[in-house]
Design a protein around this motif. Structure first.
Motif, PDB file in Angstrom:
ATOM      1  N   VAL A 656      17.562 -13.899  10.510  1.00  0.00           N
ATOM      2  CA  VAL A 656      17.166 -13.003   9.418  1.00  0.00           C
ATOM      3  C   VAL A 656      17.984 -13.290   8.158  1.00  0.00           C
ATOM      4  O   VAL A 656      17.468 -13.273   7.038  1.00  0.00           O
ATOM      5  CB  VAL A 656      17.333 -11.523   9.872  1.00  0.00           C
ATOM      6  CG1 VAL A 656      17.277 -10.580   8.688  1.00  0.00           C
ATOM      7  CG2 VAL A 656      16.263 -11.168  10.890  1.00  0.00           C
ATOM      8  N   LEU A 657      19.227 -13.596   8.355  1.00  0.00           N
ATOM      9  CA  LEU A 657      20.096 -13.874   7.216  1.00  0.00           C
ATOM     10  C   LEU A 657      19.590 -15.077   6.419  1.00  0.00           C
ATOM     11  O   LEU A 657      19.533 -15.046   5.178  1.00  0.00           O
ATOM     12  CB  LEU A 657      21.505 -14.137   7.744  1.00  0.00           C
ATOM     13  CG  LEU A 657      22.595 -13.935   6.733  1.00  0.00           C
ATOM     14  CD1 LEU A 657      22.624 -12.488   6.266  1.00  0.00           C
ATOM     15  CD2 LEU A 657      23.936 -14.297   7.368  1.00  0.00           C
ATOM     16  N   LYS A 671      17.366 -25.105   3.422  1.00  0.00           N
ATOM     17  CA  LYS A 671      18.514 -25.019   2.515  1.00  0.00           C
ATOM     18  C   LYS A 671      19.306 -23.728   2.813  1.00  0.00           C
ATOM     19  O   LYS A 671      20.549 -23.718   2.849  1.00  0.00           O
ATOM     20  CB  LYS A 671      18.004 -25.028   1.056  1.00  0.00           C
ATOM     21  CG  LYS A 671      19.067 -24.927   0.000  1.00  0.00           C
ATOM     22  CD  LYS A 671      19.452 -26.311  -0.468  1.00  0.00           C
ATOM     23  CE  LYS A 671      20.674 -26.483  -1.277  1.00  0.00           C
ATOM     24  NZ  LYS A 671      21.636 -25.660  -1.696  1.00  0.00           N
ATOM     25  N   ALA A 672      18.541 -22.627   3.044  1.00  0.00           N
ATOM     26  CA  ALA A 672      19.191 -21.344   3.339  1.00  0.00           C
ATOM     27  C   ALA A 672      19.989 -21.441   4.640  1.00  0.00           C
ATOM     28  O   ALA A 672      21.093 -20.904   4.748  1.00  0.00           O
ATOM     29  CB  ALA A 672      18.147 -20.243   3.420  1.00  0.00           C
ATOM     30  N   GLU A 673      19.426 -22.158   5.608  1.00  0.00           N
ATOM     31  CA  GLU A 673      20.147 -22.318   6.877  1.00  0.00           C
ATOM     32  C   GLU A 673      21.456 -23.079   6.674  1.00  0.00           C
ATOM     33  O   GLU A 673      22.462 -22.784   7.305  1.00  0.00           O
ATOM     34  CB  GLU A 673      19.265 -23.030   7.903  1.00  0.00           C
ATOM     35  CG  GLU A 673      18.266 -22.073   8.545  1.00  0.00           C
ATOM     36  CD  GLU A 673      17.086 -22.768   9.209  1.00  0.00           C
ATOM     37  OE1 GLU A 673      17.188 -23.990   9.495  1.00  0.00           O
ATOM     38  OE2 GLU A 673      16.062 -22.090   9.422  1.00  0.00           O
ATOM     39  N   GLU A 674      21.394 -24.051   5.792  1.00  0.00           N
ATOM     40  CA  GLU A 674      22.607 -24.798   5.438  1.00  0.00           C
ATOM     41  C   GLU A 674      23.673 -23.849   4.877  1.00  0.00           C
ATOM     42  O   GLU A 674      24.851 -23.917   5.226  1.00  0.00           O
ATOM     43  CB  GLU A 674      22.289 -25.821   4.330  1.00  0.00           C
ATOM     44  CG  GLU A 674      21.988 -27.229   4.777  1.00  0.00           C
ATOM     45  CD  GLU A 674      22.991 -27.761   5.779  1.00  0.00           C
ATOM     46  OE1 GLU A 674      24.179 -27.900   5.409  1.00  0.00           O
ATOM     47  OE2 GLU A 674      22.594 -28.016   6.941  1.00  0.00           O
ATOM     48  N   ILE A 675      23.215 -22.968   3.991  1.00  0.00           N
ATOM     49  CA  ILE A 675      24.137 -22.017   3.361  1.00  0.00           C
ATOM     50  C   ILE A 675      24.785 -21.131   4.424  1.00  0.00           C
ATOM     51  O   ILE A 675      25.997 -20.894   4.410  1.00  0.00           O
ATOM     52  CB  ILE A 675      23.405 -21.179   2.283  1.00  0.00           C
ATOM     53  CG1 ILE A 675      22.997 -22.100   1.125  1.00  0.00           C
ATOM     54  CG2 ILE A 675      24.267 -20.015   1.789  1.00  0.00           C
ATOM     55  CD1 ILE A 675      22.174 -21.445   0.040  1.00  0.00           C
ATOM     56  N   ARG A 680      29.576 -19.765   7.795  1.00  0.00           N
ATOM     57  CA  ARG A 680      30.322 -19.711   9.058  1.00  0.00           C
ATOM     58  C   ARG A 680      31.560 -20.607   8.989  1.00  0.00           C
ATOM     59  O   ARG A 680      32.646 -20.215   9.388  1.00  0.00           O
ATOM     60  CB  ARG A 680      29.453 -20.204  10.212  1.00  0.00           C
ATOM     61  CG  ARG A 680      28.419 -19.209  10.697  1.00  0.00           C
ATOM     62  CD  ARG A 680      27.617 -19.891  11.799  1.00  0.00           C
ATOM     63  NE  ARG A 680      26.562 -19.070  12.341  1.00  0.00           N
ATOM     64  CZ  ARG A 680      26.713 -18.232  13.373  1.00  0.00           C
ATOM     65  NH1 ARG A 680      27.876 -18.111  13.956  1.00  0.00           N
ATOM     66  NH2 ARG A 680      25.699 -17.530  13.820  1.00  0.00           N
ATOM     67  N   ALA A 681      31.336 -21.793   8.463  1.00  0.00           N
ATOM     68  CA  ALA A 681      32.433 -22.767   8.425  1.00  0.00           C
ATOM     69  C   ALA A 681      33.593 -22.258   7.577  1.00  0.00           C
ATOM     70  O   ALA A 681      34.749 -22.574   7.843  1.00  0.00           O
ATOM     71  CB  ALA A 681      31.917 -24.102   7.904  1.00  0.00           C
TER      72      ALA A 681
END
Ligand code: FAD
Length: 690
Positions: A656-657, A671-675, A680-681
């Motif tokens: 969802v995030l 791209k959003a998943e990358e963010i 997390r990192a």
């Protein structure tokens, strides 16, 4: 020349010193009890032991070492099983070793006719287990170097690897994957595939069994091993101590180590040495009949323990009396329950997992996971000791047929005593060497709880929020009951004046060994975590914690309320909480109002009650409804925290995030998943899930 007295004394001293030198002090740790094992004296301190694995293997005549990185005991258990199987099927001279106990810069000195196995659990956010941190940092480090400096450095090293992980976590099995990569890079030769067990899918045991057969085949071929008929050989000897009774002062009745036995327990308190803490207060948080959630206040003021908001507390449980009795009964040990025994490792590299001399009762009550899921392989081992041929055949079938085992045993949540009893129709199992249970069962593990208080507000009192494990199992008459939470429930009952405290019919020795836990005490230690509030309180935070996942957030909000009261500038604090129904399991309902009074508009509690409307509403739905605000806060570098259920909730929140970020910022999902990954990192997105 004549020797005078002084010369004799000097010579005697030199002689004593020389013997001590050549025996490496072996005879000097003399204890009163010739059967006592190192554990009882050592209390985690392994004085005088070598950290040189090459030397250790050499001196103990071993050609195969199985290292484990274990947090909850499963990896350690698998390591022992590999050691046993290697020995009984292939005649390997195996030893099991805790990664924490050795150095690794001489791995290159292990010759190619020897073998190293790694059984490595991944913990939390892709981290090594506590005992594997140093090894992991060493082997994956950029400047790793070895004693011989050969090229490739580990060209002689033959290894085998199995990982224990959980696919619901972001970094699935990253420990074994990264170690495997590092070893390959250093030129080591892996035999067979690097196996991966998945706790998330509930297939850990089957993954392990499926991995190890082809591994043994590859190993036998590579090392030229001959398989032989496997015969059970005990690892521990059990000696009855006729001169001792359970009242003898040197007999362990469940005390975790020698200091506890002698009443001189002192810190540091840790995973080898619990603090027997008073419970200052305990209460029920739910207002519904058949479900319980406990709130406990553990007083650590009498110890040197400390904690920080977001840390974990470990509770050392006791098995329920009924379970202990059933176990003793099916083995025909009822009459011997208080017989004093010494347990001794029959070979020098094996460790007795509890202090002795002790009693059967104490071992079963305080030291073994007698209620845990049963291992299919272990049933195969026990078949040889069945009380009759029909039982033997049934045990062999259970041991070899995965689906049959699932249907008869796993599905019903049977533990070992129940399994033995069902399979033999109640006939006693009097032929099993007790050693088999010490080897085949995991040692009783502490259970972790996310501390639900703030160390700023109550530095010497740790809150626990625990839901009691009491599940109906289809096809089984009685519910399945968890070990630690029912023990805590009984403690709460006792504290609140119940003269016969119990938890769903289960009773416990709440007073502990020799009444040492009387007056409502519980053995605990603290584990520090990385789940931490931003150091700057003005940073906004988003907290997502349904059910008991709200535990650490109670601590977080408590802390911010206190900071606000002391005049600090506190950032926006959004808490997403979910439960079934407002009037059943809405924990800390009135407390949130107090925090709201302290924090004003800075704090908002957003609730999702899953069983109140026509459609189920969960925290992730509420998160989505707040997409705009969530995104704005994240752009202002808000920290986002998720706690609770790893299998479903934490995953969905992650998804969802990414959707929120993609929609709100008008960017592609990838791209959003990358963010999100990047958040997390950089610890902007933290999880405390189980
Ligand atoms: P157990 O007896 O350990 O059983 C737990 C589960 O194991 C059962 O539900 C079942 O699925 C399985 N199981 C056990 N025996 C069998 C069997 N014979 N057959 C089949 N399946 C079996 N919990 C909280 O309530 N609050 C918290 O704040 C919290 N924080 C945690 C933080 C961390 C870092 C971790 C790792 C866990 C946390 N937990 C928390 C979970 C907690 O540690 C315990 O796992 C939980 O309380 C259950 O413990 P138990 O001994 O009662 O149950």
């Amino acid at each position: 020349a004549q020797l005078d007295t002084l010369d004799i004394i000097v010579l005697a001293a030199i002689l004593v010193g020389t013997v001590a030198y050549f025996t490496k002090g072996k005879y000097w740790g003399v204890t009163k009890d010739p059967y006592a094992n190192a554990f009882s004296n050592a209390n985690g301190l392994k004085a005088g032991k070598t950290r040189n694995i090459v030397e250790k293997m050499e001196e103990s005549g071993k050609n195969c070492v199985i290292f484990y990185g274990s947090q909850t005991g499963t990896a350690e258990d698998y390591a022992s099983r590999l050691a046993k199987e290697g020995k009984s099927r292939f005649g390997l001279e195996t030893m099991v070793a805790d990664l924490e106990d050795y150095d690794f810069d001489n791995l290159d000195e292990i010759p190619s006719d020897k073998l190293v196995m790694f059984v490595l659990a991944t913990y939390g956010e892709g981290e090594p287990t506590d005992n594997a941190v140093d090894f992991y940092e060493f082997i994956t480090g950029d400047d790793v170097s070895f004693s011989q400096g050969a090229d490739p450095p580990l060209g002689n090293l033959n290894y085998v690897a199995f990982g224990l992980g959980n696919n619901t976590y972001e970094h699935y099995n990253s420990m074994v994957r990264n170690v495997n990569k590092a070893l390959e890079k250093l030129g080591a030769n892996r035999i067979g595939e690097a196996g991966e067990g998945d706790d998330g899918a509930g297939t850990m045991e089957e993954d392990f069994l499926a991995w190890k057969d082809p591994m043994w085949a590859a190993l036998a071929e590579k090392m030229g091993l001959e398989e032989r008929e496997a015969v059970y050989e005990p690892i521990f000897s059990i000696v009855e101590r006729e001169g001792l009774t359970k009242d003898s002062h040197e007999v362990y009745l469940g005390e975790p180590n020698k200091m506890h036995l002698e009443g001189t327990a002192k810190g540091p308190f840790n995973a080898h040495n619990p603090y027997i803490a008073p419970i200052a207060e305990s209460k029920e948080l739910f207002s519904v009949k058949d479900r319980n959630c406990l709130h406990l206040e553990v007083d650590i003021s009498g110890s040197n323990l400390s904690y920080q908001t977001g840390d974990h507390i470990a509770v050392w449980p006791t098995n329920a009396g009924q379970e202990v009795d059933q176990f003793l009964s099916i083995l025909g040990l009822e009459d011997k329950k208080d017989t004093v025994i010494s347990v001794k490792a029959l070979e020098p590299t094996a460790k007795v997992p509890f202090p002795t001399p002790t009693t059967y009762d104490a071992i079963i009550r305080y030291h073994l996971e007698i209620c845990a899921p049963v291992s299919r392989q272990f049933l195969g081992t026990l078949a040889a000791f069945a009380p009759n041929e029909a039982t033997k055949a049934e045990m062999a079938k259970l041991g070899s047929d995965k689906d049959y085992f699932q249907d008869k045993i796993s599905k019903n949540h049977y533990n070992i005593a129940r399994t033995l009893s069902v399979v033999s129709n109640g006939q006693k199992w009097t032929n099993v060497p007790f050693s088999a249970f010490i080897e085949g069962l995991t040692k009783l593990q502490p259970r972790y709880y996310s501390i639900s208080s703030s160390s700023l507000v109550q530095p010497k009192k740790i809150s626990i929020t625990a839901v009691v494990e009491n599940q109906l199992i289809p096809g089984r008459a009685d519910p399945f009951k968890g070990v630690a939470t029912n023990y805590l429930l009984a403690l709460k009952q006792k504290q609140n004046g119940d003269p016969n405290p119990e938890a769903f019919g289960l009773t416990y020795e709440l007073n502990g060994p020799r009444n040492k836990y009387d007056g409502i005490h519980v053995p605990v230690h603290v584990r520090h975590s990385n789940f931490k509030l931003p150091s700057d309180p003005s940073k906004p935070i988003i907290l997502i914690g349904p059910g008991t996942g709200v535990a650490p957030f109670r601590g977080f909000v408590q802390e911010r309320a206190k900071q606000a009261e002391s005049g600090e500038n506190v950032g926006r604090t959004l808490l997403f909480f979910g439960c079934r129904k407002q009037n059943e399991d809405f924990m800390y309902k009135s407390e949130w109002e107090d925090y709201k009074n302290a924090l004003g508009d800075k704090f908002e509690l957003i609730t999702a009650f899953s069983r109140e409307g026509p459609k189920k509403v969960y925290v992730q739905h509420r998160l989505k409804e707040r997409a705009q605000e969530v995104n704005e806060l994240l752009e202002k570098k808000a920290y986002l925290y998720v706690c609770g259920d790893a299998a479903n909730m934490a995953r969905e929140v992650n998804t969802v995030l990414a959707q929120i970020i993609s929609e709100q910022r008008g960017i592609p999902e990838a791209k959003a998943e990358e963010i999100v990954k990047n958040m997390r990192a950089t610890n902007q997105y933290q999880e405390d899930v189980w």
